[in-house]
Design a protein around this motif. Structure first.
Motif, mmCIF file in Angstrom:
data_model
loop_
_atom_site.group_PDB
_atom_site.id
_atom_site.type_symbol
_atom_site.label_atom_id
_atom_site.label_comp_id
_atom_site.label_asym_id
_atom_site.label_seq_id
_atom_site.Cartn_x
_atom_site.Cartn_y
_atom_site.Cartn_z
ATOM 1 N N ASP A 108 0.829 -1.207 0.000
ATOM 2 C CA ASP A 108 0.000 0.000 0.000
ATOM 3 C C ASP A 108 0.863 1.257 0.000
ATOM 4 O O ASP A 108 0.538 2.243 -0.661
ATOM 5 N N ALA A 117 2.375 1.570 -3.552
ATOM 6 C CA ALA A 117 1.357 1.895 -4.557
ATOM 7 C C ALA A 117 0.920 3.352 -4.481
ATOM 8 O O ALA A 117 0.523 3.947 -5.494
ATOM 9 N N ASN A 118 1.006 3.945 -3.293
ATOM 10 C CA ASN A 118 0.567 5.333 -3.104
ATOM 11 C C ASN A 118 1.729 6.292 -2.853
ATOM 12 O O ASN A 118 1.521 7.415 -2.389
ATOM 13 N N TYR A 165 4.607 -1.409 -8.401
ATOM 14 C CA TYR A 165 3.331 -1.252 -7.708
ATOM 15 C C TYR A 165 2.493 -0.114 -8.298
ATOM 16 O O TYR A 165 1.459 0.244 -7.740
ATOM 17 N N GLY A 166 2.961 0.452 -9.408
ATOM 18 C CA GLY A 166 2.147 1.420 -10.132
ATOM 19 C C GLY A 166 2.373 2.873 -9.798
ATOM 20 O O GLY A 166 1.562 3.722 -10.180
ATOM 21 N N SER A 167 3.446 3.199 -9.081
ATOM 22 C CA SER A 167 3.696 4.603 -8.753
ATOM 23 C C SER A 167 5.056 5.041 -9.305
ATOM 24 O O SER A 167 5.952 4.227 -9.512
#
Length: 689
Positions: free
Chosen positions: A112, A115-116, A150-152
Motif C-alpha cells: 500500500d 502503490a501510493n 506497484y504502479g507509482s
C-alpha cells in the motif's frame, strides 16, 4: 518559492543552500499540500542518521496538520509498532540502511505504501558520496524499481549543502535528473572565524601541541563562560578524548553538562543526549559528524572543528551550527595533518575555496553486484529494469553466479536474502563485533577492512569515554574481545603493501611524466603496531603481529618519474625517500580536488616496481572498487601537483614533519622520507606542467 513551483510542475528537485536557509520547508510544503488534498498519499523521508530523523519527526509533528500521520521506521522501532506504521503512516521517516534490509526485501508488506508513494525526500544529499553514496545510489534505484512495479512513480525532492555539482549528484544518486534550486535568501547572523594553530613544541622536528588538547582547553574556557559549544572531531576516539580532557579541566557542575556524541551508542543514550541538547541542559558536546547535519539542537554560540573535516562543504556545515540566531564563533583547530597546516599558513586558500564536487559511482562492480543480487531477490530482473537500475545492472546479472536465468528473468538462487549481507557504509559486508569480556556487552562493530588496523591484539579501543584494550581478535568468530583498562598510550599499526596494475584505462603525458589511470589490486598486511605515549607521541615499544593479508581491487593513478626529474636523487636511499615523501604530500592534497578525506586514499612508492621496472608512485582509492577519487586527481593533475608543491615549500621545517611529508596513516611509520627530494621532484614536474 522556486522549489515549490518546480515541485508543482512535477519535476524532481534538489535544493542546495546554506544552513538555516529553509531547505526543510522546501520539501515539506509540497508533501503536506498533497496530504491535505488526499490523506492516502504516502511519502518517504530518508535521512542519513537516526538523530536527524528524530529531529525532523518533531518538526513535522509541529505542523499539526489534519490528516498528517508521521512516524519513524528504523532499527530502533519496536517490532509490534512496525505493522501499524506500514498501515497508517503517510509520512514515514527512515534511513537508507532500513530501506535496504527492512523495506525492499519485504516489499509485499509495503504494497500500500509503494502503490501510493508520491514523494521520496532525500535530505542532506551531499552526505551520500564515496562508498556510502554509491551504495545508497543503488538502494534508491531499487526503491524506484519496486515503486514502479506497484504502479507509482514518486517525485524526488532532495536537499544538500552547497556543492559544486548538485545536478550531477542528483542524477548519480537517484538515476533521474532534477531541477537545481540554489537561491539562498535567508538572513545570516555574523560569525567570527578563527583558524587556531597549536603552538610548536619542537620547532626542529616541526612537532606541535596536540590538537585534541588545544580543543579541550578552548572548549573548557568557553563552557566555563556559559557559552554553548559544539566540538566536532574526525573520529569516535577523538570525540571521546576531547570530552574526557574537557571534563577534567572544568568544575564538577560544569562537567555534568558535557557529553560526547557518536555512532555506536544505544538509542536510549542517543535520545537522552539529543533531548539535553535541544532543551539547553547541555553546555558542551563533543561529536563526530553525526551532529554536523541539520538537527535543531537549539541556539549554540560556538562551533569548533578539530582538524579540517575533509571538505569545505562539511566545514561550513559544522560552522553553521553556531550563530544561527545571533553572532557566533567558528573555529578550525589545525591538526598536524599536512592539509590543516597548509590552510593555517594560507587561510585564503580555505576561506576563498570553491565548494567541492560530490563524487560517487553506483556502477562500481564491487558495490553494484550485491545490489543486483538483492534486486533479483525482490523481483525477477529483465531488460525493462535497465530504466531504473541502470544498464550496468543487467550486464552484471548475466555473469553473477548467484543468479539463474529463467523465462521471467534473472532470479536469486540462494535461500537467504542478499540485502542482509550489504554494509552500506563500507565496501565490505563483513564486520567484527567488539565485546566487553567482563560484562558480555556488545560495544560496537568494526568493518573487516578496518579491524586489522583498529582492533588487533593489544589495540586501544575507546567507547563512551572509557579505554579498552583488545585481549584477542577472533578471526573465525569475527569478534574482538576487549577489557576495560586505563592506559596513557595509544596504538598505530605498521603495514606492508603491494600494488599490481590490472588494467590501464588512460595514459597521457602530463607534468613531465607519463601519467596513468586504471585498475589495480592492493594487498595489505598489518605486520606490527607501536604503542605511543598520549602525552608526547613518543614510541614506547613496537610489537610484531601475524595477521592475514587482505586484497582488494580499486582505481589508481601512477607515474614513473625519471631522468632530469630525479637528478641528484637516483641512488638509494635518497631515491625512495624522495618518492615516499612526494607520495605522502600528494595524498594530503588530493582532498582539495576530490570531495574526500585523506583516509579515503592510499598510496605506495617504490624504487622499482615489478611491472613498470622503474621508480613508481601510486595513489589509489582506499575503498574496494574505487569511487572516482583518483580519476578526479587524474583530470586535475597539474593543479594538484602545484598545490602539493606549495604545501611542501611553505612548511618551515627542515627535514619533513607531520605538517608536510609525514602521514598519520603511513604503513611504514614514516620511515625513509626526504623532504628536499620531494620538493625537487614536484618543482621539476610543475615546471613541465
Amino acid at each position: 518559492m522556486e522549489a515549490w513551483e518546480a515541485a508543482a510542475r512535477g519535476e524532481n528537485v534538489i535544493v542546495t543552500t546554506g544552513t538555516a536557509s529553509g531547505k526543510s520547508l522546501a520539501f515539506n510544503l509540497p508533501v503536506l499540500n498533497a496530504i491535505a488534498g488526499d490523506p492516502k498519499t504516502r511519502a518517504l523521508y530518508i535521512y542519513p542518521t537516526k538523530a536527524l530523523a528524530q529531529d525532523q519527526a518533531r518538526a513535522v509533528a509541529a505542523f499539526r496538520l489534519k490528516g498528517l500521520r508521521a512516524a519513524i521506521y528504523d532499527g530502533d522501532t519496536e517490532t509490534e509498532r512496525r505493522w501499524q506504521i506500514r498501515k497508517w503512516a503517510n509520512v514515514i521517516l527512515t534511513n537508507p540502511d532500513m530501506l535496504n534490509v527492512g523495506l525492499l526485501p519485504h516489499h509485499d508488506r509495503w504494497g500500500d505504501v509503494l502503490a501510493n508513494l508520491r514523494y521520496v525526500v532525500v535530505d542532506e544529499a551531499h552526505v551520500y558520496r564515496g562508498v556510502f553514496g554509491s551504495q545508497v545510489g543503488n538502494v534508491l534505484r531499487r526503491l524506484r524499481r519496486l515503486a514502479l512495479a506497484y504502479g507509482s512513480r514518486p517525485q524526488l525532492l532532495l536537499t544538500s549543502a552547497t556543492i559544486a555539482n548538485p545536478a550531477e549528484l542528483a542524477l548519480a544518486l537517484t538515476g533521474e535528473a532534477a531541477t537545481v534550486v540554489s537561491t539562498d535568501g535567508a538572513p545570516h547572523a555574523e560569525r567570527e572565524i578563527v583558524i587556531w594553530n597549536p603552538p610548536l613544541v619542537d620547532p626542529e622536528l616541526g612537532l606541535r601541541a596536540s590538537a585534541l588538547g588545544e580543543a579541550s582547553l578552548l572548549m573548557a574556557s568557553l563552557v566555563s563562560s556559559g557559552l554553548r559549544t559544539i566540538c566536532f572531531a574526525k573520529s569516535r576516539k577523538a570525540a571521546e578524548l576531547i570530552h574526557r580532557f574537557t571534563a577534567e579541566r572544568v568544575d564538577s557542575e560544569t562537567a555534568k553538562r558535557l557529553a560526547p556524541y557518536r555512532a555506536g551508542y544505544t538509542k536510549e543514550q542517543r535520545r537522552e543526549i539529543e533531548r539535553r541538547l535541544t532543551e539547553g541542559e547541555l553546555l558542551g558536546v563533543s561529536a563526530t559528524d553525526a551532529l554536523e547535519l541539520g538537527i535543531d539542537i537549539g541556539s549554540l554560540d560556538c562551533a569548533i572543528s578539530v582538524g579540517f573535516p575533509g571538505t569545505v562543504a562539511s566545514l561550513r556545515q559544522q560552522w553553521g551550527r553556531a550563530g544561527r540566531r545571533g553572532r557566533g564563533l567558528a573555529v578550525l583547530i589545525a591538526s598536524d595533518d599536512a592539509l590543516d597546516q597548509f590552510f593555517a599558513r594560507e587561510p585564503d586558500a580555505l576561506l576563498s575555496r570553491q565548494i567541492e564536487a560530490a563524487i560517487l559511482d553506483h556502477a562500481s562492480p564491487r558495490i553494484l553486484d550485491p545490489h543486483v543480487l538483492a534486486a533479483a531477490y525482490e523481483a525477477p530482473l529483465d531488460a525493462a529494469d535497465a530504466d531504473t537500475l541502470g544498464p550496468e545492472a543487467l550486464e552484471r546479472a548475466a555473469v553473477l553466479p548467484g543468479l539463474e536465468r529463467t523465462p521471467a528473468g534473472y532470479v536469486f538462487k540462494g535461500r537467504d536474502y542478499p540485502a542482509g549481507r550489504i554494509s552500506l557504509r563500507s565496501g565490505d559486508s563483513e564486520a567484527f563485533t567488539v565485546v566487553d569480556t567482563s560484562t558480555g556487552d556488545v560495544l560496537g562493530l568494526v568493518e573487516r577492512e578496518r579491524a586489522y588496523s583498529t582492533v588487533h591484539d593489544g589495540a586501544v579501543y575507546l567507547h563512551l569515554g572509557e579505554q579498552y584494550v583488545v585481549s584477542q581478535l577472533d578471526h573465525a568468530g569475527r569478534v574482538a574481545l576487549v577489557h576495560r583498562q586505563a592506559v596513557d598510550w595509544y596504538t598505530q599499526v605498521k603495514k606492508e603493501t603491494e600494488t599490481a596494475v590490472e588494467k590501464t584505462l588512460s595514459s597521457e603525458r602530463r607534468a613531465g611524466v607519463q601519467l596513468q589511470f586504471g585498475l589495480v589490486s592492493v594487498t595489505e598486511q598489518v605486520v606490527a603496531y607501536q604503542r605511543k605515549s598520549i602525552k608526547d607521541g613518543t614510541t614506547i615499544e613496537t610489537v610484531p603481529l601475524d595477521l592475514p593479508k587482505t586484497t582488494f581491487d580499486t582505481e589508481a593513478i601512477w607515474f614513473s618519474p625519471g631522468g632530469e626529474l630525479l637528478a641528484g636523487y637516483e641512488e638509494m636511499p635518497k631515491l625512495i625517500g624522495a618518492l615516499h615523501a612526494a607520495e605522502h604530500s600528494l595524498i594530503a592534497l588530493l582532498p582539495l580536488w576530490a570531495m574526500c578525506d585523506r583516509w579515503d586514499i592510499g598510496g605506495l612508492s617504490t624504487n622499482i616496481h615489478f611491472q613498470t621496472g622503474l621508480p613508481t608512485i601510486f595513489v589509489y582509492d582506499g575503498h574496494a572498487g574505487g569511487v572516482g577519487l583518483t580519476e578526479r586527481g587524474f583530470a586535475q593533475f597539474e593543479g594538484w601537483v602545484a598545490d602539493t608543491l606549495r604545501l611542501v615549500t611553505g612548511c618551515p621545517c627542515k627535514e619533513g614533519c607531520p605538517s608536510c611529508v609525514q602521514s598519520p596513516k603511513c604503513g611504514n611509520l614514516n620511515e625513509h622520507l626526504d623532504k628536499a627530494g620531494a620538493r625537487a621532484l614536484l618543482e621539476r614536474m610543475s615546471a613541465r606542467a
